[in-house]
Design a protein around this motif. Structure first.
Motif, PDB file in Angstrom:
ATOM      1  N   PHE A 131       7.064   5.772  10.269  1.00  0.00           N
ATOM      2  CA  PHE A 131       7.560   4.549   9.647  1.00  0.00           C
ATOM      3  C   PHE A 131       8.200   4.824   8.292  1.00  0.00           C
ATOM      4  N   GLY A 132       8.019   6.022   7.795  1.00  0.00           N
ATOM      5  CA  GLY A 132       8.596   6.371   6.505  1.00  0.00           C
ATOM      6  C   GLY A 132       7.989   7.662   5.987  1.00  0.00           C
ATOM      7  N   ILE A 133       8.332   7.989   4.747  1.00  0.00           N
ATOM      8  CA  ILE A 133       7.783   9.177   4.096  1.00  0.00           C
ATOM      9  C   ILE A 133       6.862   8.720   2.961  1.00  0.00           C
ATOM     10  N   ALA A 134       6.068   9.638   2.442  1.00  0.00           N
ATOM     11  CA  ALA A 134       5.155   9.291   1.355  1.00  0.00           C
ATOM     12  C   ALA A 134       4.968  10.485   0.437  1.00  0.00           C
ATOM     13  N   VAL A 135       4.528  10.199  -0.774  1.00  0.00           N
ATOM     14  CA  VAL A 135       4.110  11.238  -1.716  1.00  0.00           C
ATOM     15  C   VAL A 135       2.623  11.035  -1.936  1.00  0.00           C
ATOM     16  N   ILE A 136       1.850  12.097  -1.715  1.00  0.00           N
ATOM     17  CA  ILE A 136       0.401  11.946  -1.660  1.00  0.00           C
ATOM     18  C   ILE A 136      -0.268  13.240  -2.126  1.00  0.00           C
ATOM     19  N   SER A 137      -1.525  13.158  -2.485  1.00  0.00           N
ATOM     20  CA  SER A 137      -2.264  14.349  -2.918  1.00  0.00           C
ATOM     21  C   SER A 137      -2.370  15.358  -1.777  1.00  0.00           C
ATOM     22  N   GLU A 138      -2.151  16.626  -2.122  1.00  0.00           N
ATOM     23  CA  GLU A 138      -2.277  17.669  -1.101  1.00  0.00           C
ATOM     24  C   GLU A 138      -3.696  17.770  -0.570  1.00  0.00           C
ATOM     25  N   LEU A 139      -4.680  17.284  -1.356  1.00  0.00           N
ATOM     26  CA  LEU A 139      -6.067  17.312  -0.895  1.00  0.00           C
ATOM     27  C   LEU A 139      -6.286  16.443   0.333  1.00  0.00           C
ATOM     28  N   LEU A 140      -5.430  15.422   0.504  1.00  0.00           N
ATOM     29  CA  LEU A 140      -5.633  14.450   1.574  1.00  0.00           C
ATOM     30  C   LEU A 140      -5.017  14.853   2.914  1.00  0.00           C
ATOM     31  N   VAL A 141      -4.141  15.859   2.906  1.00  0.00           N
ATOM     32  CA  VAL A 141      -3.341  16.108   4.113  1.00  0.00           C
ATOM     33  C   VAL A 141      -3.723  17.385   4.866  1.00  0.00           C
ATOM     34  N   GLU A 142      -4.704  18.105   4.379  1.00  0.00           N
ATOM     35  CA  GLU A 142      -5.012  19.407   4.970  1.00  0.00           C
ATOM     36  C   GLU A 142      -5.292  19.320   6.472  1.00  0.00           C
ATOM     37  N   GLU A 143      -6.134  18.376   6.885  1.00  0.00           N
ATOM     38  CA  GLU A 143      -6.490  18.268   8.302  1.00  0.00           C
ATOM     39  C   GLU A 143      -5.291  17.859   9.153  1.00  0.00           C
ATOM     40  N   TYR A 144      -4.454  16.969   8.638  1.00  0.00           N
ATOM     41  CA  TYR A 144      -3.257  16.535   9.370  1.00  0.00           C
ATOM     42  C   TYR A 144      -2.280  17.694   9.553  1.00  0.00           C
ATOM     43  N   LEU A 145      -2.177  18.546   8.536  1.00  0.00           N
ATOM     44  CA  LEU A 145      -1.274  19.695   8.635  1.00  0.00           C
ATOM     45  C   LEU A 145      -1.787  20.705   9.656  1.00  0.00           C
ATOM     46  N   LYS A 146      -3.099  20.910   9.666  1.00  0.00           N
ATOM     47  CA  LYS A 146      -3.688  21.859  10.622  1.00  0.00           C
ATOM     48  C   LYS A 146      -3.436  21.421  12.062  1.00  0.00           C
ATOM     49  N   LYS A 147      -3.422  20.098  12.294  1.00  0.00           N
ATOM     50  CA  LYS A 147      -3.222  19.561  13.645  1.00  0.00           C
ATOM     51  C   LYS A 147      -1.741  19.343  13.957  1.00  0.00           C
ATOM     52  N   ASN A 148      -0.873  19.728  13.003  1.00  0.00           N
ATOM     53  CA  ASN A 148       0.581  19.581  13.170  1.00  0.00           C
ATOM     54  C   ASN A 148       1.003  18.120  13.370  1.00  0.00           C
ATOM     55  N   LEU A 149       0.255  17.206  12.790  1.00  0.00           N
ATOM     56  CA  LEU A 149       0.608  15.792  12.866  1.00  0.00           C
ATOM     57  C   LEU A 149       1.598  15.406  11.768  1.00  0.00           C
ATOM     58  N   LEU A 150       1.598  16.181  10.687  1.00  0.00           N
ATOM     59  CA  LEU A 150       2.462  15.905   9.545  1.00  0.00           C
ATOM     60  C   LEU A 150       3.088  17.193   9.036  1.00  0.00           C
ATOM     61  N   TRP A 151       4.130  17.024   8.235  1.00  0.00           N
ATOM     62  CA  TRP A 151       4.753  18.142   7.534  1.00  0.00           C
ATOM     63  C   TRP A 151       4.743  17.816   6.044  1.00  0.00           C
ATOM     64  N   SER A 152       4.496  18.817   5.215  1.00  0.00           N
ATOM     65  CA  SER A 152       4.530  18.585   3.773  1.00  0.00           C
ATOM     66  C   SER A 152       5.471  19.575   3.107  1.00  0.00           C
ATOM     67  N   CYS A 153       6.080  19.138   2.019  1.00  0.00           N
ATOM     68  CA  CYS A 153       6.954  20.028   1.254  1.00  0.00           C
ATOM     69  C   CYS A 153       7.045  19.523  -0.185  1.00  0.00           C
ATOM     70  N   ASP A 154       7.625  20.337  -1.056  1.00  0.00           N
ATOM     71  CA  ASP A 154       7.789  19.961  -2.455  1.00  0.00           C
ATOM     72  C   ASP A 154       9.092  19.184  -2.644  1.00  0.00           C
ATOM     73  N   ILE A 155       9.177  18.493  -3.782  1.00  0.00           N
ATOM     74  CA  ILE A 155      10.397  17.776  -4.148  1.00  0.00           C
ATOM     75  C   ILE A 155      10.996  18.456  -5.376  1.00  0.00           C
ATOM     76  N   GLU A 156      12.205  18.940  -5.229  1.00  0.00           N
ATOM     77  CA  GLU A 156      12.885  19.603  -6.347  1.00  0.00           C
ATOM     78  C   GLU A 156      13.464  18.559  -7.297  1.00  0.00           C
ATOM     79  N   GLY A 157      13.233  18.763  -8.595  1.00  0.00           N
ATOM     80  CA  GLY A 157      13.844  17.874  -9.581  1.00  0.00           C
ATOM     81  C   GLY A 157      12.878  16.927 -10.267  1.00  0.00           C
ATOM     82  N   ILE A 158      11.644  16.858  -9.800  1.00  0.00           N
ATOM     83  CA  ILE A 158      10.619  16.062 -10.481  1.00  0.00           C
ATOM     84  C   ILE A 158       9.308  16.841 -10.491  1.00  0.00           C
ATOM     85  N   LYS A 159       8.457  16.504 -11.446  1.00  0.00           N
ATOM     86  CA  LYS A 159       7.150  17.144 -11.551  1.00  0.00           C
ATOM     87  C   LYS A 159       6.100  16.268 -10.878  1.00  0.00           C
ATOM     88  N   LEU A 160       5.376  16.847  -9.946  1.00  0.00           N
ATOM     89  CA  LEU A 160       4.388  16.075  -9.207  1.00  0.00           C
ATOM     90  C   LEU A 160       2.994  16.681  -9.367  1.00  0.00           C
TER      91      LEU A 160
END
Length: 301
Positions: A233-262
């Motif tokens: 439904f869209g994209i989000a910016v979220i703590s990396e602590l919250l997405v570890e399990e989703y990434l392991k199951k390949n349900l989500l993809w995460s990456c950095d954003i160039e040009g801002i400090k997060l």
């Protein structure tokens, strides 16, 4: 000034009616008036202005109210402790959503190890509500992701956190190592609610860069965000602590954003006049040590 007269003053200050306080405390209205007059006489100050039969706190009254709430809270803790010396007293902990999801549980578990009889009460709210509860002595201590700027609240940064962009495996950002901040222009965003530290950090930086935002969802919990992004439904910016399990199951993809400090920190917060019981001190020490452990994990990764 006695604890009883202080309690009467605080109740009058909170409700603004002597008659109501007298009724609730089962005393006469003259007793209420006398208690307040004695405090005013003792310190040579005026606590209330009486205008059109209504009571308004003076500056001296406002200051006494702040101290009074904390003194009554400490008195209550002391009575609680004396009544329950065989077991330990409760500790009221505040946590923002990300902290409540990823951080607070292991800290409380360690607290149980040190004192199996501890009775923690955890309140998960947004940063602004937690700040109010700290100021009103409704919480003993808290860990927050948003910033609290108040002279009566002490802040200590304990955990470094990194925010990442997340998308579904059907999104065009899938498999990207990073995206340029300009690419977020008008992208459908799944955001936390107003008052969230995560949302504030992203919004402020995008506004500074004049990048238009297209906020589709506003969610009060991280699970709703993760599910909405998973369903594309869209994209989000979220703590990396919250997405570890989703990434392991390949349900989500995460990456950095160039040009801002997060990057941000989770802060431990408490009232400057808070009396630290043994349990509050233990919670503080455990939280600081937890932050150091998280930093060591990130360095190893």
């Amino acid at each position: 000034m006695t604890i009883r007269s202080l309690e009467i003053f605080v109740r009058v200050a909170e409700c603004g009616k002597m008659s109501e306080v007298a009724r609730n405390m089962y005393i006469t209205q003259s007793s209420v008036s006398q208690a307040i007059s004695e405090i005013e006489k003792e310190y040579g100050v005026k606590l209330f202005d009486r205008i059109s039969k209504k009571l308004y706190l003076t500056e001296a009254g406002k200051k006494l109210l702040g101290y009074g709430k904390h003194l009554l809270s400490i008195n209550e803790e002391m009575i609680d402790c004396m009544k329950h010396c065989a077991k330990n007293i409760r500790i009221r902990v505040g946590a923002t959503v990300t902290v409540g999801t990823c951080v607070i549980s292991p800290i409380i578990l360690e607290l149980y190890k040190r004192n199996p009889l501890v009775e923690p009460e955890v309140f998960v709210e947004d940063t602004s509500l937690i700040a109010k509860k700290l100021l009103n002595s409704e919480l003993d201590i808290a860990i927050v992701e948003g910033k609290i700027n108040h002279p009566d609240i002490v802040i200590k940064s304990i955990i470094k956190d990194h925010l990442v962009l997340i998308c579904s495996n059907k999104h065009k950002f899938y498999k990207r190592d990073s995206v340029e901040v300009s690419e977020l222009s008008n992208q459908p965003l799944i955001m936390r609610e107003l008052g969230s530290g995560t949302r504030a950090q992203l919004e402020n930086q995008l506004k500074e860069l004049k990048i238009p935002m297209n906020i589709r969802w506003s969610c009060y919990n991280s699970e709703a965000i993760l599910r909405a992004v998973t369903d594309n439904f869209g994209i989000a910016v979220i703590s990396e602590l919250l997405v570890e399990e989703y990434l392991k199951k390949n349900l989500l993809w995460s990456c950095d954003i160039e040009g801002i400090k997060l990057c941000r920190t989770f802060d431990i917060a408490y009232h400057k006049n808070k009396f630290f019981t043994e349990n509050i001190s233990s919670f503080f020490d455990i939280s600081v040590e937890f932050g150091k452990k998280e930093m060591r994990k990130k360095v190893r990764r």
